[in-house]
Design an enzyme around this catalytic site. Structure first.
Site, PDB file in Angstrom:
ATOM      1  N   GLU A 167       0.774  -1.228   0.000  1.00 16.67           N
ATOM      2  CA  GLU A 167       0.000   0.000   0.000  1.00 16.67           C
ATOM      3  C   GLU A 167       0.818   1.298   0.000  1.00 16.67           C
ATOM      4  OE1 GLU A 167      -2.851  -0.405   3.184  1.00 16.67           O
ATOM      5  OE2 GLU A 167      -4.120  -1.745   1.986  1.00 16.67           O
TER       6      GLU A 167
ATOM      7  N   GLU B 154      -5.929  -7.319  -1.739  1.00 17.23           N
ATOM      8  CA  GLU B 154      -6.740  -7.224  -0.525  1.00 17.23           C
ATOM      9  C   GLU B 154      -8.142  -6.762  -0.877  1.00 17.23           C
ATOM     10  OE1 GLU B 154      -5.228  -4.880   2.674  1.00 17.23           O
ATOM     11  OE2 GLU B 154      -3.192  -5.730   2.572  1.00 17.23           O
TER      12      GLU B 154
END
Length: 532
Positions: A341, A464
């Site tokens: 991320e 995710e």
């Protein structure tokens, strides 16, 4: 040709027998001309790229193929293991005069040259030599060359600016890799035998945090947990970790491990526990993607480093190289998710060495492939690109204009993350009556990361996505998302197996055994078989 998110400029060059004479050679006799054979070059590179692939069709096959950059010395290309007619090299070619030559066993050569301008298609190479089949004047001193150091060699730092648009695909036909490993072709992931496969995974977190081991091993035996993952239909696991747990002497938190249930893990370091998890997964036919989730166990980081890029980046790369070497030859570990991320200051394609995540991914990816060329290199997106905001790590818009370029073709897989309204009320969740929610969601995904697959640029692995399914919007989101993933042949990793994820909960309930059946019902239709 589209492959791996990089649009290649290409030039095809063909010279017939007797088509010209190299400047350092005397004119060939008629007998030699009759023996001279046609040669064709097929050069490929992206604008401002570090990768060259040359396909040489010649009779006899060349003994060597070499490249000269800006009049510098000749540098040998490497013959590709996957195709004897392909020769490859990696160095900076951006904006340079590149000269390529094929030399036969007798020493006679032919060459062509082209100016590699960022964003421009290569001009047609012109023949300046004859590829003879008989021994003759050694062509090792081609006209105007061997004049000094290689002007194209780099000092180890990619300057990173892209003056043009090099959108498209990765260079060359991807090598299939060693048995059991995976590679990519266009938007597909393929087995080493050429079978189309999908990674349909579940995240099992804990290595990245204070437990220094995946959660649940205080409640369940390792083998039992993995058996359940397999029985539910998942074919792989994403294992988040922090660099801290890789250090010598770092061991799991004793409260997070039940040695009676897992006697084979007693007394092991965290890294040794990772070894055992990988071995146990492999014994069940499950694959593993390693995910560098955090630099340390305290928290995530915006960038691949916290404060000092020079030292922290090298440590990050060194740790990846260590893991690549540790599991080399074990196809259970099929991929590496370089950094979890990127967000905030992270940029894509602007050439800033301190923030350009695309360039950092290339540096790390190439270093890893230098150790194990068979791994998939998984590159997440960022948060903001050209004033378009998205979930952390989910914005891959920049990959259209600035694809990730690696020294081994067929290895890049892009990864996005996506979450529902209950995690954060993004704009596409608002004004549902006017947007037609959830029918607006595929358009959001297409624009942000799905285009890579729909335009056959590269595979996408949604690394995710998860939800507690507490509100109607979330249920509509996951139903639409799983249909989108399966309908477009995409891979994914559900977040998470663990019930102790604050935002989303897990696939398992708090007892670490009972399945959250409503979640599994949404996901099950999108699952793929075990990977052969």
């Amino acid at each position: 040709m589209k492959r791996m998110g990089m649009l290649l400029s290409a030039v095809l060059f063909t010279t017939a027998c007797g088509g010209g004479v190299a400047e350092e050679e005397s004119a060939l006799t008629g007998w030699e001309q009759r023996l001279a054979a046609p040669v064709s070059f097929f050069l490929q590179t992206s604008s401002n790229d570090w990768w060259m692939e040359a396909r040489i069709t010649a009779s006899p096959a060349p003994a060597r193929v070499e490249v000269s950059v800006n009049g510098g010395s000749w540098t040998a290309l490497s013959q590709a293991a996957w195709d004897a007619n392909v020769w490859t090299g990696s160095q900076s070619f951006a904006g340079t005069q590149v000269r390529l030559r094929a030399v036969n066993a007798g020493g006679t050569a032919t060459s062509c040259s082209a100016l590699f301008q960022p964003g421009a298609t290569l001009s047609l190479c012109a023949s300046d030599g004859v590829y003879g089949t008989t021994p003759g004047t050694d062509a090792g001193t081609d006209a105007g060359t061997d004049a000094g150091s290689d002007a194209g060699s780099d000092a180890g730092t990619d300057a990173g600016t892209d003056a043009g648009t090099d959108a498209g695909t990765d260079a060359g036909t991807p090598p299939p890799g060693a048995a059991g490993y995976l590679h990519t072709e266009g938007a597909k992931i393929l087995s080493s035998t050429g079978q189309v496969v999908r990674l349909t995974s579940v995240n099992w977190f804990g290595f990245e945090g204070p437990s220094r081991v995946p959660y649940g091993l205080d409640r369940r035996a390792l083998g039992s947990l993995l058996d359940q993952v397999k029985s539910l239909g998942y074919n792989s696991l994403r294992l988040p970790y922090s660099n801290t747990m890789l250090r010598d002497g770092v061991s799991p938190d004793p409260l997070s491990m039940n040695n009676a249930l897992n006697p084979e893990l007693a007394g092991l370091t965290s890294l040794q526990v990772m070894d055992r998890i990988i071995a146990a997964a492999g014994a069940r036919g499950l694959r593993i993607v390693l995910d560098r989730h955090r630099p340390d166990s305290s928290s995530q980081s915006e960038l691949w480093y916290r404060s000092n890029r020079a030292t922290e980046e090298q440590a990050w790369i060194d740790d990846w190289k260590m893991l690549a070497q540790r599991y080399k030859g074990n196809p259970t570990v099929v991929g590496v998710d370089l950094h979890n991320e990127p967000h905030g200051r992270a940029t894509w394609g602007d050439g800033n060495l301190d923030t350009d995540w695309r360039l950092a991914a290339e540096r790390a990816g190439n270093a890893i492939l230098g150790v194990n060329p068979d791994l998939l290199i998984i590159v997440e997106g960022i948060e903001i690109y050209q004033n378009n905001w998205y979930w952390w790590g989910g914005n891959l818009r920049g990959a259209r204009d600035y694809p990730v370029r690696l020294n081994v073709p067929g290895r890049v897989v892009y990864s996005a993350h996506d979450y529902p309204e209950s995690v954060y009320g993004q704009p596409w969740f608002q004004n549902k009556g006017s947007t037609g929610y959830p029918a607006n969601l595929p358009g959001v995904w297409d624009a942000t990361w799905g285009f890579l697959v729909k335009e056959n640029r590269a595979p996408v692995w949604l690394g995710e996505f998860g939800t507690k399914l507490l509100i109607d919007s979330d249920r509509q989101w996951i139903q639409t998302l799983t249909a989108y993933l399966s309908g477009n042949g995409m891979s994914f990793a559900f977040w998470s197996l663990n019930p102790n994820s604050d935002d989303t909960g897990g696939l398992l309930q708090d007892d670490w055994t009972t399945v959250q059946q409503a979640k599994q019902t949404y996901i099950a239709p999108a699952l793929a078989p075990l990977i052969p």
